[in-house]
Design an enzyme around this catalytic site. Structure first.
Site, PDB file in Angstrom:
ATOM      1  N   ASP A  79     -63.912  39.595  23.997  1.00 21.08           N
ATOM      2  CA  ASP A  79     -65.294  39.246  24.281  1.00 21.08           C
ATOM      3  C   ASP A  79     -65.609  39.621  25.725  1.00 21.08           C
ATOM      4  OD1 ASP A  79     -67.672  37.717  22.999  1.00 21.08           O
ATOM      5  OD2 ASP A  79     -67.570  36.947  25.051  1.00 21.08           O
ATOM      6  N   GLN A  80     -66.862  39.951  25.964  1.00 19.76           N
ATOM      7  CA  GLN A  80     -67.290  40.310  27.315  1.00 19.76           C
ATOM      8  C   GLN A  80     -68.600  39.599  27.637  1.00 19.76           C
ATOM      9  OE1 GLN A  80     -69.104  44.285  28.473  1.00 19.76           O
ATOM     10  NE2 GLN A  80     -67.104  44.492  29.447  1.00 19.76           N
TER      11      GLN A  80
END
Length: 202
Positions: A79-80
């Site tokens: 995830d970012q």
């Protein structure tokens, strides 16, 4: 008398828990066979949750969500979250939101908090790590922002810019110890973690 051959070890399946085409392209660089499964995870931030903790939590949640259906596999989740002074900046989704994001970020440094998690439910393996990327944006004019967005339409990218494309022209500097992290999957950390989980990378 001929020597008995040691039985061949079967490598565990590798699964990427992501719907992102950018992460698929990055993982494909490792020349490994892998499957893709889309995790069913609510990505709503918790109250007062900072971008760093949000990215770490979601990466792990995505890996576990997929691993429940693939318990013998090694599963990667990632995830970012774009971090502007502690505030999460998500994917814009629309042109107007992208304009607003880039206007806020011009002339400033944004930290792209990129998390990766690797789990295997059968063995109990679990690791999660963070690869922060410090991105300095140029002091862009409104015309430059509009021109960029019309050319590349990066509405599915956190922070409204694709550094692997024309978005690089928006930037003054990138600081990271894991070069692919800004695109969405930190491959140095990913290699280390899947090796530890039993995947032969080379």
């Amino acid at each position: 008398m001929p020597h008995a051959q040691a039985p061949k070890q079967t490598q565990r399946a590798l699964v990427l828990g992501s719907s992102s085409p950018y992460r698929r392209e990055l993982l494909s660089r490792l020349k490994l066979s892998y499957d893709v499964a889309v995790p069913d995870v609510d990505e709503t931030p918790h109250p007062q949750e900072n971008p760093r903790d949000l990215a770490l939590r979601l990466a792990l949640a995505k890996a576990h969500a997929v691993a429940r259906n693939h318990p013998t596999a090694v599963v990667i989740g990632s995830d970012q979250v774009a971090d502007l002074d502690g505030e999460p900046i998500g994917k814009p989704g629309t042109h107007d939101r992208a304009v607003a994001q880039l206007r806020r970020m011009r002339g400033r440094t944004v930290v792209f908090q990129t998390a990766v998690a690797v789990v295997c439910h059968e063995t109990g393996f679990e690791q999660v790590d963070l690869a922060p990327v410090h991105v300095k944006f140029l002091d862009l004019t409104d015309d430059e922002i509009e021109s960029y967005l019309l050319a590349e339409q990066p509405y599915d990218c956190a922070g409204s810019a694709r550094s692997e494309g024309l978005g690089i022209a928006l930037l003054a500097a990138i600081e990271s110890d894991d070069p692919s992290a800004l695109v969405g999957l930190p491959l140095i950390r990913t290699c280390r973690m899947i090796r530890a989980a039993g995947i032969r990378v080379l």
